[in-house]
Write an enzyme that holds these catalytic residues in place. Structure first.
Site, mmCIF file in Angstrom:
data_model
loop_
_atom_site.group_PDB
_atom_site.id
_atom_site.type_symbol
_atom_site.label_atom_id
_atom_site.label_comp_id
_atom_site.label_asym_id
_atom_site.label_seq_id
_atom_site.Cartn_x
_atom_site.Cartn_y
_atom_site.Cartn_z
ATOM 1 N N GLN A 84 4.892 29.378 12.704
ATOM 2 C CA GLN A 84 6.023 28.739 13.374
ATOM 3 C C GLN A 84 5.918 27.215 13.361
ATOM 4 O O GLN A 84 4.858 26.649 13.102
ATOM 5 C CB GLN A 84 6.107 29.215 14.823
ATOM 6 N N HIS A 85 7.064 26.592 13.638
ATOM 7 C CA HIS A 85 7.180 25.160 13.968
ATOM 8 C C HIS A 85 7.025 24.194 12.790
ATOM 9 O O HIS A 85 7.363 23.016 12.922
ATOM 10 C CB HIS A 85 6.154 24.745 15.034
ATOM 11 N N ASP A 242 5.780 34.097 12.989
ATOM 12 C CA ASP A 242 4.658 35.029 13.028
ATOM 13 C C ASP A 242 4.568 35.818 14.335
ATOM 14 O O ASP A 242 4.278 37.024 14.329
ATOM 15 C CB ASP A 242 3.337 34.327 12.721
#
Length: 484
Positions: A84-85, A242
């Site tokens: 992520q991110h 995820d």
């Protein structure tokens, strides 16, 4: 022992593009049998930042899928779950402008603080976006890029998350999903749409962002099979982040147990029908990949940090010893929970009779404490508070990790037999396209959450009190920015 029967079919592929490697599973959609698997590594930069070349992710995906052999060529659908991110910036030709800024790159802490203030404070962010954007969030990383590398920002024609980038390489279409979009900071949980005011604050045009594909919709079909053994025209699912994929992989539904994931980072999450909005920023109000919500707390320092301390002590990671009053906060790369992006590790209470094994046990305690403190914030209101915690990730296989969670929580833990739950969640999402089922129901049919239950241990209130006291007393020290 007789040989296992062949797959019933149809076959699907689930991909987990994580921080340091990519894994691919070919799974029988009918039974959940893993027919074939493959894995390939990629690298992360050291130094002040954490960056990776997205081209390496694509090369690793191709290598992992090829390692699955002929079974991958029979797959009817594929889904990609990713870390992520991460901020992926692409030029007009679809090539990376620069290496991706990863979730654990905390250089954007000053930009995060300014963004929080400019929108009206943490409460305003929680109410509107669902989360208070710490340095990990993509919006803070974009603000860092525009400030420190304005030429790269000007050259950017498309902004993507890691799983978006890989899905687009498969389909040729710029898409994302609500689960991963909810970790950017510019997708509003209140409206389930991109927030134009936040985008304006960050200096990001909505034209650069991907389309948000709804749960159980098709993102596209394979545009080019070169480098991959897939059949051209294979269905490509929306994919997700995820943690949302792990929730799918476990078949979680509202009212189910919380999950502790012990990996490179540590997370605690649960699926809920209630949209979270925590103004303290401890619990992020993420969306899940099904249409519900995934309240989640995350620590940056988990298994890698404890392994590093074990190596410094010259100990095996399981060589813990009980006793002593030492406290270790293993915040080796800054910390997200608690919010201390500039923190380093802290050792307190060392005495002549403190053993190396006691120091190592204290490091486990320090890594687990913040996750357990966030349990009430992520637990769905209808969940049984006495039910076993689901323990996943690499740490779940370690006795010291399991015992630490049981000793500090006083709860039983269940360790699913299934490995690679992120890739399995992606496979369940792909299977849902083919069978027209809820992907979480697919995973429940596969029995992915089944596994041994470890009974609770008496709560170690002494350790909890020491950790709480040191975190409170050391707050100013932990938040102090240090020259590097």
């Amino acid at each position: 022992m007789s040989a296992p029967e062949g797959p019933e079919g149809p076959l699907v592929v689930g991909v987990d593009s994580s921080t340091q490697s990519t894994k691919a599973l070919v799974v029988d959609a009918s039974t959940g049998q893993i027919v074939a698997s493959g894995q390939a590594p990629h690298t992360v930069s050291g130094g002040a930042g954490r960056e990776s070349d997205p081209e390496q992710w694509w090369e690793a995906l191709c290598a992992a899928v090829r390692a699955c052999g002929p079974a991958a060529g029979q797959a009817a659908a594929v889904s990609v779950a990713g870390q992520q991110h991460g901020l992926v910036t692409l030029d007009r030709a679809g090539r990376p402008v620069r290496p991706a800024l990863l979730w654990n790159d905390v250089r954007s802490a000053p930009q995060s603080e300014r963004l929080i203030e400019r929108l009206g404070g943490p409460g305003a962010w929680a109410k509107r976006i669902g989360s208070v954007p710490g340095p990990s969030f993509t919006v803070a990383k974009w603000a860092w890029l525009t400030e420190h590398e304005p030429e790269a920002a000007r050259a950017t024609a498309a902004v993507r998350l890691p799983h978006d980038y890989l899905t687009e390489r498969l389909t040729g279409r710029g898409t994302t999903d609500r689960g991963d979009a909810s970790g950017t900071g510019w997708w509003a949980a209140a409206t389930e749409a991109y927030d134009e005011e936040v985008l304006e604050l960050a200096g990001l045009s909505p034209a650069l962002l991907p389309e948000v594909v709804r749960p159980r919709e098709v993102a596209g079909t394979l545009r080019d099979a070169s480098g991959l053994p897939f059949s051209k025209g294979i269905l490509v699912a929306a994919g997700t982040g995820d943690n949302a994929a792990a929730a799918l992989g476990l078949g979680l539904a509202p009212g189910g147990p919380p999950v502790l994931s012990l990996g490179t980072s540590g997370t605690v999450f649960a699926v809920s029908e209630r949209r979270p909005a925590d103004p303290t920023g401890t619990v992020a109000g993420f969306a899940d990949a099904r249409g519900d919500w995934l309240p989640l707390a995350c620590t940056l320092n988990c298994t890698l940090a404890v392994d590093r301390i074990a190596a410094l002590l010259g100990l095996d990671r399981e060589a813990v010893e009980a006793g002593g009053d030492v406290v270790v906060l293993p915040f080796l790369d800054g910390e997200r929970t608690p919010h201390a992006p500039h923190a380093s590790g802290l050792l307190y209470g060392l005495r002549h009779d403190t053993s190396p094994g006691q120091v190592l046990q204290a490091a486990y305690d320090g890594a687990v404490y913040a996750l357990l403190a966030a349990l009430d914030g992520v637990r769905d209101g209808g969940a049984d508070s006495a039910a076993p915690l689901l323990l996943i990730g690499g740490g779940a296989r370690g006795t010291a990790w399991r015992d630490t969670v049981r000793r500090l929580s006083g709860r039983a833990v269940q360790v699913p037999d299934a490995r690679e739950l992120v890739a399995l969640g992606a496979a369940a999402q792909a299977a849902g396209l083919v069978t027209e089922e809820d992907p979480a129901a697919v995973a429940r049919r596969w029995g992915t959450a089944h596994g041994p239950i470890h009974a609770p241990l008496p709560v170690d209130n002494g350790a909890l009190d020491r950790l709480g006291s040191i975190l409170a007393d050391g707050d100013a020290l932990l938040r102090q920015e240090k020259a590097r």
